[in-house]
Write a protein that holds these residues in place. Structure first.
Motif, mmCIF file in Angstrom:
data_model
loop_
_atom_site.group_PDB
_atom_site.id
_atom_site.type_symbol
_atom_site.label_atom_id
_atom_site.label_comp_id
_atom_site.label_asym_id
_atom_site.label_seq_id
_atom_site.Cartn_x
_atom_site.Cartn_y
_atom_site.Cartn_z
ATOM 1 N N VAL A 32 25.699 0.749 -4.497
ATOM 2 C CA VAL A 32 25.375 -0.306 -5.455
ATOM 3 C C VAL A 32 24.260 -1.189 -4.874
ATOM 4 C CG1 VAL A 32 26.256 -2.293 -6.729
ATOM 5 C CG2 VAL A 32 27.707 -0.282 -6.406
ATOM 6 N N LYS A 33 24.424 -1.529 -3.606
ATOM 7 C CA LYS A 33 23.424 -2.389 -2.948
ATOM 8 C C LYS A 33 22.056 -1.719 -2.921
ATOM 9 C CE LYS A 33 24.628 -3.737 1.192
ATOM 10 N NZ LYS A 33 25.394 -4.222 2.346
ATOM 11 N N GLU A 34 22.076 -0.460 -2.544
ATOM 12 C CA GLU A 34 20.813 0.283 -2.469
ATOM 13 C C GLU A 34 20.165 0.352 -3.854
ATOM 14 O OE1 GLU A 34 20.433 3.045 0.449
ATOM 15 O OE2 GLU A 34 18.637 3.911 -0.418
ATOM 16 N N TYR A 35 20.987 0.551 -4.866
ATOM 17 C CA TYR A 35 20.454 0.605 -6.220
ATOM 18 C C TYR A 35 19.889 -0.761 -6.643
ATOM 19 C CZ TYR A 35 19.885 1.016 -11.159
ATOM 20 O OH TYR A 35 19.320 0.981 -12.412
ATOM 21 N N LEU A 36 20.580 -1.821 -6.272
ATOM 22 C CA LEU A 36 20.091 -3.158 -6.626
ATOM 23 C C LEU A 36 18.744 -3.436 -5.940
ATOM 24 C CD1 LEU A 36 23.382 -5.292 -6.615
ATOM 25 C CD2 LEU A 36 22.131 -4.416 -8.591
ATOM 26 N N LEU A 37 18.572 -2.921 -4.733
ATOM 27 C CA LEU A 37 17.270 -3.082 -4.075
ATOM 28 C C LEU A 37 16.182 -2.324 -4.838
ATOM 29 C CD1 LEU A 37 18.096 -2.893 -0.256
ATOM 30 C CD2 LEU A 37 17.505 -4.900 -1.617
ATOM 31 N N ASN A 38 16.562 -1.174 -5.380
ATOM 32 C CA ASN A 38 15.666 -0.416 -6.248
ATOM 33 C C ASN A 38 15.189 -1.235 -7.432
ATOM 34 O OD1 ASN A 38 15.063 2.602 -6.335
ATOM 35 N ND2 ASN A 38 17.092 2.547 -5.414
ATOM 36 N N THR A 68 8.894 -1.016 -4.986
ATOM 37 C CA THR A 68 8.383 -0.343 -3.784
ATOM 38 C C THR A 68 9.509 0.290 -2.967
ATOM 39 O OG1 THR A 68 8.486 -2.508 -2.749
ATOM 40 C CG2 THR A 68 6.329 -1.775 -3.486
ATOM 41 N N PHE A 69 10.733 -0.071 -3.290
ATOM 42 C CA PHE A 69 11.848 0.436 -2.490
ATOM 43 C C PHE A 69 11.931 1.968 -2.536
ATOM 44 C CE2 PHE A 69 16.211 1.798 -1.818
ATOM 45 C CZ PHE A 69 16.497 1.182 -0.618
ATOM 46 N N GLU A 70 11.695 2.516 -3.712
ATOM 47 C CA GLU A 70 11.865 3.951 -3.882
ATOM 48 C C GLU A 70 10.946 4.748 -2.949
ATOM 49 O OE1 GLU A 70 12.074 4.732 -8.003
ATOM 50 O OE2 GLU A 70 12.822 6.773 -7.708
ATOM 51 N N ASN A 71 9.693 4.330 -2.876
ATOM 52 C CA ASN A 71 8.764 5.002 -1.971
ATOM 53 C C ASN A 71 9.158 4.816 -0.529
ATOM 54 O OD1 ASN A 71 7.067 6.220 -3.729
ATOM 55 N ND2 ASN A 71 5.717 4.418 -3.932
ATOM 56 N N TRP A 72 9.581 3.605 -0.248
ATOM 57 C CA TRP A 72 10.015 3.316 1.125
ATOM 58 C C TRP A 72 11.177 4.234 1.495
ATOM 59 C CZ3 TRP A 72 14.726 1.852 3.129
ATOM 60 C CH2 TRP A 72 14.712 1.468 4.478
ATOM 61 N N ARG A 73 12.116 4.399 0.598
ATOM 62 C CA ARG A 73 13.275 5.237 0.881
ATOM 63 C C ARG A 73 12.857 6.686 1.090
ATOM 64 N NH1 ARG A 73 16.787 4.828 3.751
ATOM 65 N NH2 ARG A 73 18.469 3.599 2.879
ATOM 66 N N PHE A 97 14.491 -2.402 5.122
ATOM 67 C CA PHE A 97 13.496 -2.582 4.060
ATOM 68 C C PHE A 97 13.136 -4.060 3.938
ATOM 69 C CE2 PHE A 97 12.704 -3.562 -0.481
ATOM 70 C CZ PHE A 97 11.514 -2.857 -0.622
ATOM 71 N N GLU A 98 11.830 -4.348 3.890
ATOM 72 C CA GLU A 98 11.375 -5.740 3.741
ATOM 73 C C GLU A 98 11.278 -6.079 2.258
ATOM 74 O OE1 GLU A 98 9.555 -8.388 5.708
ATOM 75 O OE2 GLU A 98 10.799 -7.595 7.345
ATOM 76 N N LEU A 99 12.193 -6.870 1.802
ATOM 77 C CA LEU A 99 12.177 -7.267 0.396
ATOM 78 C C LEU A 99 11.123 -8.358 0.197
ATOM 79 C CD1 LEU A 99 14.003 -6.909 -2.242
ATOM 80 C CD2 LEU A 99 14.863 -9.150 -1.633
ATOM 81 N N GLN A 100 10.363 -8.244 -0.882
ATOM 82 C CA GLN A 100 9.374 -9.281 -1.154
ATOM 83 C C GLN A 100 9.653 -9.942 -2.508
ATOM 84 O OE1 GLN A 100 6.106 -6.554 -0.007
ATOM 85 N NE2 GLN A 100 5.150 -8.483 0.656
ATOM 86 N N LEU A 101 9.839 -11.249 -2.440
ATOM 87 C CA LEU A 101 10.147 -11.989 -3.667
ATOM 88 C C LEU A 101 9.024 -11.877 -4.684
ATOM 89 C CD1 LEU A 101 11.783 -15.404 -2.757
ATOM 90 C CD2 LEU A 101 12.777 -13.492 -4.018
#
Ligand code: GLU
Length: 549
Positions: A316-322, A327-332, A343-347
């Motif tokens: 669930v967490k990983e999906y929420l980051l998506n 950009t999360f998907e490419n990073w993953r 993963f560096e989240l950017q607001l």
């Protein structure tokens, strides 16, 4: 008689604000450290959108060496339910993002900036309300609910902007003497903020997510302390986020339009305003209509749903980051083995309008998350889920040693099995590995290319009597199936079959399928070699006998 006398009459026993300013010193953190919070109301329902906001806040605090705290906003006591806090605390724990400070139970908190439950902070708000009254920036308002309604009706009839402001704010002009007298006479009142704003002036504001936004100034004399002595959300927000040292207010974008009021409050109180990041809600595609995930209509809006379905919290967490950063998907993809914490989240990369919640995608993410678990982890998680939600599965899992063998099939290798997306899938996915379940299964044997009784019987008999050897490695095992195919007059290689389709009735793959169906009644299973290793020759033979019968 002056404002001070009035303030003393209203709040005779509260501390000076200097007391609180000293008690809660500025936090000593490095530059760039983000102090932020999750500030839900304990309504008994934890919304996935709230968890999403909390996750974002937690991550930013982690990324910057800051602080993440949990503040419970229970000033609207009508909405509050018993045990509402524990549900929030447990959700954060279950999803692995516990706060550094804040409430840990219904009544207790940890950290130096508490209490972290607003109903326990009454005298703090009153101290700051008194401070405003002393300066003529807040005043007692004697209007009853009926008075306020009457004002509203007049405004509606005259098609004028509604609210308690300007000439409509009857009590803002009541003199100190009169107010003093009326309070002494026992008249009921609340405390309102005296807004210095003008509706015809604009303010410019930069929101970390929404970017630059223009608003008219606030001119509403909003209530800051209600009749029950508790503050309203707006006032509590200013006082708390100031005293708790919040640098970034990360919250739902339903609050965006309150920013002019909030900035004004911070200003009048003499506080430095925090930065604001307003998160768009999670949306759902409802037959082509995009709407907010609704507590009433969508079971997946409740955080508890994921536990019930057995979707791991990491998924669930990983999906929420998506959803949070595209950009999360490419990073993953580039970092399949890294922890999502890296993963560096950017607001400023968050979507300005709401992202769509897609259950199919979530389950895909979940499959991958589960495929990376060890057999032991899959076992423990399934068992924990089964204990709560599925007695039959719990029963199946009693023999741990055997279950670990079953879960170990095609796991821990380069291309692990991806057939489980939630713990509620497990029973269906492993039942055929349990003889009792398998015998109970009323499904037919549905053979495919090779489907005549005679050939099937011959394949199964020959295989178990002549070819199957438990000590074979996978290569030898497969070579034997080829030999069997050859002996039966089928092509030993698929290639050969494709080159001369008229020469053969079937090929080695079709022979495998016969074996697979006789063993499991399924055309799709994880690796059959491993399945056979786990079942052992005796059980294989028995299943073949049953299949022949
Ligand atoms: N209690 C508010 C809510 O649940 C909090 C908003 C905020 O984070 O300031 O919407």
């Amino acid at each position: 008689m002056d404002y001070k006398d009035l303030a003393n009459l209203i709040f005779p026993d509260v501390n000076e604000i200097s007391y609180y300013e000293e008690k809660y010193p500025r936090r000593n953190l490095s530059d760039g450290a983000i102090v932020t919070r999750f500030a839900p109301s304990p309504t008994g329902f934890v919304h996935i959108g709230g968890l999403y906001q909390g996750l974002i806040a937690r991550k930013l605090a982690n990324q910057t060496g800051g602080v993440f705290f949990l503040r419970v906003e229970d000033t609207d006591q009508k909405r509050e339910v018993e045990d509402g806090i524990i549900g929030i605390v447990n959700s954060l724990r279950d999803f692995g993002f516990e706060p550094d400070e804040g409430m840990v139970s219904e009544i207790e908190g940890k950290g130096n900036y508490g209490p972290y439950k607003q109903s326990q902070r009454k005298e703090i708000y009153q101290a700051y309300a008194k401070f405003l009254i002393e300066q003529g920036k807040a005043y007692p308002c004697f209007c009853s609910t009926e008075d306020v309604e009457e004002i509203r009706t007049k405004q509606e009839n005259a098609k004028i902007r509604p609210g308690y402001y300007g000439v409509w704010a009857k009590c803002r002009n009541v003199t100190v003497e009169e107010a003093y007298q009326r309070i002494q006479n026992g008249e009921k009142y609340i405390i309102r903020f005296k807004s210095p704003g003008r509706e015809d002036r604009k303010i410019k504001h930069h929101d970390v997510i929404k970017g630059n936004v223009d608003f008219p100034e606030n001119d509403q004399d909003i209530v800051i302390i209600k009749a029950d002595g508790l503050p309203t959300y707006h006032f509590a927000h200013a006082v708390d986020d100031h005293l708790m040292g919040t640098t970034h207010v990360i919250r739902g974008d339903e609050w965006l339009s309150s920013v002019p009021l909030h900035l004004q409050l911070f200003n009048e109180l003499g506080f430095k305003a925090p930065k604001y990041a307003h998160i768009a809600p999670i949306m759902k595609n409802d037959n082509g209509n995009k709407r907010k995930l609704s507590k009433r209509k969508d079971p997946e809006a409740a955080v508890s749903y994921y536990a019930e379905e057995g979707i791991p919290s990491d998924a669930v967490k990983e999906y929420l980051l998506n959803i949070a950063n595209s950009t999360f998907e490419n990073w993953r993809r580039a970092n399949p083995d890294k922890s999502m914490n890296d993963f560096e989240l950017q607001l400023n990369k968050m979507s300005v309008s709401g992202a769509l919640f897609d259950m199919v995608k979530l389950l895909d993410v979940s499959k991958i998350v589960i495929s990376k678990m060890t057999a032991e982890e899959v076992y423990e998680n399934s068992l924990e889920w089964a204990k709560k939600y599925d007695k039959e599965l719990e029963e199946l899992l009693q023999d741990k040693e055997y279950a670990l063998k079953v879960f170990g099939i095609e796991r821990g290798n380069k291309k692990p099995r991806k057939d489980i997306s939630k713990w509620s899938d497990v029973k269906e996915n492993i039942s055929y590995m349990y003889d009792e379940e398998f015998e109970k299964d009323e499904a037919e044997y549905i053979y495919q290319v090779i489907n005549d009784k005679e050939s099937i019987e011959k394949i199964l008999k020959l295989y178990i009597e002549k070819y199957y050897d438990e000590n074979d490695d996978k290569q030898a095992w497969f070579d034997k199936i080829k030999e069997l195919a050859g002996e039966m007059g089928y092509a030993k290689e698929v290639k050969e079959f494709k080159a001369n389709p008229d020469m053969y009735k079937a090929h080695v793959g079709d022979v495998s399928t016969v074996l697979r169906i006789a063993l499991t009644k399924r055309t799709n299973t994880p690796d059959m070699y491993e399945i056979m290793q786990v079942l052992g020759k005796g059980r294989i033979a028995k299943r073949f006998e049953n299949a022949i019968r």
